[in-house]
Design an enzyme around this catalytic site. Structure first.
Site, PDB file in Angstrom:
ATOM      1  N   ARG A 105       0.824  -1.231   0.000  1.00 29.58           N
ATOM      2  CA  ARG A 105       0.000   0.000   0.000  1.00 29.58           C
ATOM      3  C   ARG A 105       0.852   1.274   0.000  1.00 29.58           C
ATOM      4  NH1 ARG A 105      -5.577  -0.473   2.173  1.00 29.58           N
ATOM      5  NH2 ARG A 105      -5.995  -2.684   2.019  1.00 29.58           N
ATOM      6  N   ARG A 117       6.373   7.332  17.955  1.00 20.55           N
ATOM      7  CA  ARG A 117       5.676   8.068  16.904  1.00 20.55           C
ATOM      8  C   ARG A 117       6.284   9.448  16.770  1.00 20.55           C
ATOM      9  NH1 ARG A 117       1.908  10.625  14.130  1.00 20.55           N
ATOM     10  NH2 ARG A 117       0.730  12.265  15.160  1.00 20.55           N
ATOM     11  N   ASP A 161       0.071  23.946  14.100  1.00 25.21           N
ATOM     12  CA  ASP A 161      -1.051  24.870  13.918  1.00 25.21           C
ATOM     13  C   ASP A 161      -1.795  24.986  15.243  1.00 25.21           C
ATOM     14  OD1 ASP A 161      -1.602  22.027  12.977  1.00 25.21           O
ATOM     15  OD2 ASP A 161      -3.650  22.731  13.283  1.00 25.21           O
TER      16      ASP A 161
END
Ligand code: HPA
Length: 236
Positions: A43, A87, A205
């Site tokens: 993928r 992560r 952000d």
């Protein structure tokens, strides 16, 4: 081999960095690894193993969101024997004190996700980072003179809320400092299978001040974040 991962047992190092974006996985391997080998491309969710400062380490893209990350992490732990998962991603800011480019170390991860909630019946499980990894990441950030915050992250299953800000206001009121989409599932799976996990994000952000990072700052900040994550991963 699994339906999502064609790597062979032994292809991953014991410590794996987990960016969401497959091209960021490639960029990490190209930029930081020596002798990088592609170990998975099913993928186009790319995974690489190489060495960093002489130590074997891997990177595997997790895709976006907890269902996707959950598949890769479950298999990394249970099929490939991975013991340390870090992560590396971006988060939105939920506290004006957290400035764009700051690192957010997810000490805990609150969530709206059924993936976590549905495991525990009447209990509210608190997904938390491995303390050793958290402490090491904080020390590395300090050593490098980087601004960082350790605190409670929100791992949301929803990026575009139907009613805008939804219940987010209650979370900052309770000290939640950032929002991303993966940490809670990562911490829950790590807890379930007895391995170590940490989430390090660059704040890109701010949902409070609407400050946003620009493209140049994004690249520099990502580099700083990945350096911290790799230094922690090879010492783990
Ligand atoms: N929401 C969820 N994930 C994010 C955000 C956000 O606002 N910003 C960066 N990752």
């Amino acid at each position: 081999m699994t339906p999502h991962n064609h790597a062979q047992p032994g292809d991953y190092a014991e410590a794996v960095l987990l960016p969401g974006d497959p091209l960021r996985a490639k960029w990490i391997a190209d930029t930081f690894f020596e002798d990088a080998q592609l170990v998975n491309s099913v993928r186009n969710c790319l995974g690489y193993t190489g060495t960093y400062k002489g130590k074997r380490v891997s990177v595997q893209a997790s895709g976006m969101g907890q269902p996707s990350l959950g598949i890769y992490v479950h298999e990394l732990i249970n099929v490939y024997g991975v013991k340390t998962l870090i992560r590396v991603g971006t988060c939105g800011g939920l506290n004006a004190k957290v400035k764009v480019r700051d690192l957010v170390l997810a000490q805990g991860a609150s969530t709206d996700s059924a993936i976590v909630r549905d495991r525990f019946g009447p209990y509210n499980f608190a997904p938390i980072a491995d303390f050793g990894l958290l402490r090491a990441a904080a020390a590395k950030a300090e050593e490098k003179g980087m601004r960082y915050h350790a605190g409670n992250m929100l791992s949301s299953d929803i990026f575009y809320h139907a009613d805008g800000f939804a219940g987010y206001d209650k979370l900052p009121d309770h000290g939640v400092i950032g929002v991303e989409m993966e940490a809670a599932a990562l911490y829950t799976l790590a807890a379930r299978f007895g391995v170590r996990a940490l989430t390090i994000c660059t704040m890109t952000d701010c949902l409070i001040t609407h400050e946003e990072i620009n493209a140049d700052e994004r690249q520099t900040s990502l580099k700083d974040m990945v350096t911290v994550a790799l230094d922690v991963a090879i010492e783990a």
